[in-house]
Write a protein that holds these residues in place. Structure first.
Motif, mmCIF file in Angstrom:
data_model
loop_
_atom_site.group_PDB
_atom_site.id
_atom_site.type_symbol
_atom_site.label_atom_id
_atom_site.label_comp_id
_atom_site.label_asym_id
_atom_site.label_seq_id
_atom_site.Cartn_x
_atom_site.Cartn_y
_atom_site.Cartn_z
ATOM 1 N N ASP A 83 0.624 5.604 -6.448
ATOM 2 C CA ASP A 83 0.774 4.508 -5.490
ATOM 3 C C ASP A 83 1.509 3.327 -6.115
ATOM 4 O O ASP A 83 2.277 2.634 -5.432
ATOM 5 C CB ASP A 83 -0.599 4.059 -4.988
ATOM 6 N N ALA A 84 1.256 3.055 -7.396
ATOM 7 C CA ALA A 84 1.957 1.967 -8.078
ATOM 8 C C ALA A 84 3.456 2.251 -8.133
ATOM 9 O O ALA A 84 4.287 1.347 -7.938
ATOM 10 C CB ALA A 84 1.396 1.774 -9.484
ATOM 11 N N THR A 85 3.813 3.501 -8.400
ATOM 12 C CA THR A 85 5.235 3.872 -8.427
ATOM 13 C C THR A 85 5.859 3.708 -7.050
ATOM 14 O O THR A 85 6.988 3.213 -6.919
ATOM 15 C CB THR A 85 5.396 5.320 -8.912
ATOM 16 N N ARG A 86 5.126 4.091 -6.004
ATOM 17 C CA ARG A 86 5.653 3.958 -4.643
ATOM 18 C C ARG A 86 5.867 2.483 -4.300
ATOM 19 O O ARG A 86 6.888 2.115 -3.700
ATOM 20 C CB ARG A 86 4.697 4.603 -3.648
ATOM 21 N N PHE A 87 4.921 1.628 -4.687
ATOM 22 C CA PHE A 87 5.080 0.188 -4.437
ATOM 23 C C PHE A 87 6.313 -0.344 -5.171
ATOM 24 O O PHE A 87 7.088 -1.133 -4.617
ATOM 25 C CB PHE A 87 3.827 -0.566 -4.875
#
Length: 489
Positions: free
Chosen positions: A285-289
């Motif tokens: 999720d951090a990468t997607r953000f």
């Protein structure tokens, strides 16, 4: 690595050993180098009873090392680590112990002159050990005394590992021991703290097995502070950094930026602040953000600030989002692994006019970060000196990306945490850390009904906005029309 208070770290029953640095009186040498601006200001504030800031102000860490504790080997590793970092062998004090307005003098011990004395306690339960550690940290990290830091180890049976958290190390039931370290903020910052586990573990393993620690050479923060002070001594009120802060104060009515929602009145100086620590995103999720931010031509932290700004719009009638952001001042490779307080501050002021959506807010945050970059390069306390006003942050938002710090991938296995002392101020600080595991968010805020309602409420709104960005992309200027309730309910 999660940043928490010692009260939130899992501590099993076992045997606590203190490792106390000590040096003979004739080991010390007079040292003409001055303290850095931030170090000197910290010493003066902590020694002045009128400021109310004389309580503990330490940072620390806790982590496990695999295998049984070999006391002789561990002691040698600690001595080598103290030799590696000169601030651990130096002390700045007032010429008059009873007058915090007097001049500062420094004395420093050369490498090889600091020993470590071992004091072992009787076996005890978890609660007793936690109390002992709190007392140890608070007593041995006083900035006016040397040493302003302390080590401890906890040996315990493998079956007791992580008992309080209901979990177990990835190393199963293999024997481990826990290392605790704490130091006054004057000699260490948040980034320094995340380096400690790797360095002490590597030195211990080198002493134990002969496997090279391969630590990079580091510079001395004392040299950095002396150089920084020399460079800043000729500044005047027309310097760009001073102009930025003067404008910030003028636009905030002479005060530093404050938290957007009410946080109540300060009723006591003896009650510690409330705290929270949460995992918001996993690594995916951090990468997607991050990708969503990049699509908007903004960096990760600019995207986070955009969410702070939108939450301010949603929950208040403010026309600006204002805060203070710390930035590191490690300007060269020699400072990359140094222990010290390498922190500058810069103000952030985002215009909320025009009902901007995410893309516009993230762009404004990126532009604002570039605009105020110069203010972080000048010691904040030097700016305050030039402006002639005692100023300090009231609402701070910190971001660190520590995914690539040595040993970062092993932090979960080592049960590694960054720790901070209790705080007794009336302010709001928020820390956002991106680690190999994802995004951790922690905060401290006043212990009163208004603050304990409004700060978590504000942060929850930010989390929802970040999740919204991940799942649906950049939100439109009118969130209600975009299908996202403006109140966050």
């Amino acid at each position: 690595m999660e940043f928490t208070e010692l009260a939130d770290y899992s501590i099993p029953a076992g045997t606590l050993t203190e490792w106390l640095p000590c040096a003979a009186e004739d080991a010390w040498r007079q040292d003409p180098r001055p303290a850095s601006y931030i170090h000197e200001a910290h010493l003066r504030r902590s020694a002045d009873p009128r400021t109310g800031q004389g309580r503990e102000s330490w940072l620390g860490t806790a982590f496990e090392i695999a295998g049984p504790l070999d006391p002789e080997v561990f002691g040698r590793a600690l001595q080598r680590w103290i030799d590696r970092h000169e601030p651990l062998r130096s002390q700045a004090t007032f010429t008059s112990k009873d007058n915090p307005a007097s001049a500062l003098i420094r004395r420093t011990a050369p490498p090889g002159k600091v020993a470590v004395r071992r004091v072992q306690h009787d076996p005890a339960d978890s609660a007793t050990i936690r109390t002992q550690l709190h007392l140890l940290y608070d007593d041995y990290t006083t900035p006016q005394l040397w040493p302003a830091y302390v080590f401890a180890t906890l040996t315990h049976e493998p079956a007791d590992s992580h008992e309080e958290s209901g979990g177990q190390s990835e190393r199963g039931t293999d024997r481990v021991f826990t290392v605790f370290f704490g130091a006054d903020h004057s000699i260490i910052d948040g980034y320094s703290i995340v380096l400690v586990a790797h360095e002490i573990t590597a030195l211990y393993e080198e002493e134990r097995t002969g496997r090279p620690a391969d630590l990079f050479p580091v510079g001395s923060y004392i040299d950095f502070g002396a150089s920084e002070r020399a460079d800043a001594s000729d500044l005047d009120i027309d310097h760009e950094a001073v102009r930025i802060w003067r404008t910030t104060l003028q636009e905030s009515g002479g005060a530093m930026p404050e938290f957007p929602l009410p946080i109540g009145r300060r009723t006591t100086r003896t009650s510690p602040q409330e705290r929270l620590s949460e995992r918001w995103f996993d690594s995916e999720d951090a990468t997607r953000f991050s990708e969503r931010c990049r699509d908007a031509d903004a960096g990760f932290f600019s995207g986070v600030l955009a969410c702070f700004a939108q939450a301010t719009t949603d929950l208040t009638d403010a026309d600006h989002f204002r805060t203070v952001v710390p930035s590191h001042t490690r300007t060269g490779p020699m400072w990359a692994g140094s222990l010290g307080w390498f922190v500058g501050l810069r103000p952030i002021d985002l215009d909320l006019g025009g009902s901007p959506g995410f893309v516009a807010l993230a762009s404004r945050a990126a532009q604002e970060s570039r605009r105020t970059r110069a203010s972080a390069r000048i010691p904040f306390d030097r700016v305050a000196e030039l402006l002639g006003v005692p100023i300090r942050p009231r609402f701070l938002v910190s971001y660190m990306d520590v995914r690539f710090v040595p040993m970062a991938a092993q932090w979960p296995e080592a049960n590694a945490r960054a720790l901070r002392s209790r705080s007794y101020t009336h302010d709001v600080y928020v820390w956002i850390n991106r680690t190999p595991e994802g995004i951790n968010v922690s905060a401290r805020f006043p212990d009163n009904p208004e603050a304990t309602t409004n700060v978590p409420r504000f942060l929850e709104r930010i989390r929802l906005l970040m999740e919204r960005l991940n799942t649906s992309g950049p939100w439109a200027p009118d969130l209600e029309n975009a299908g996202f309730p403006a109140t966050g309910q």
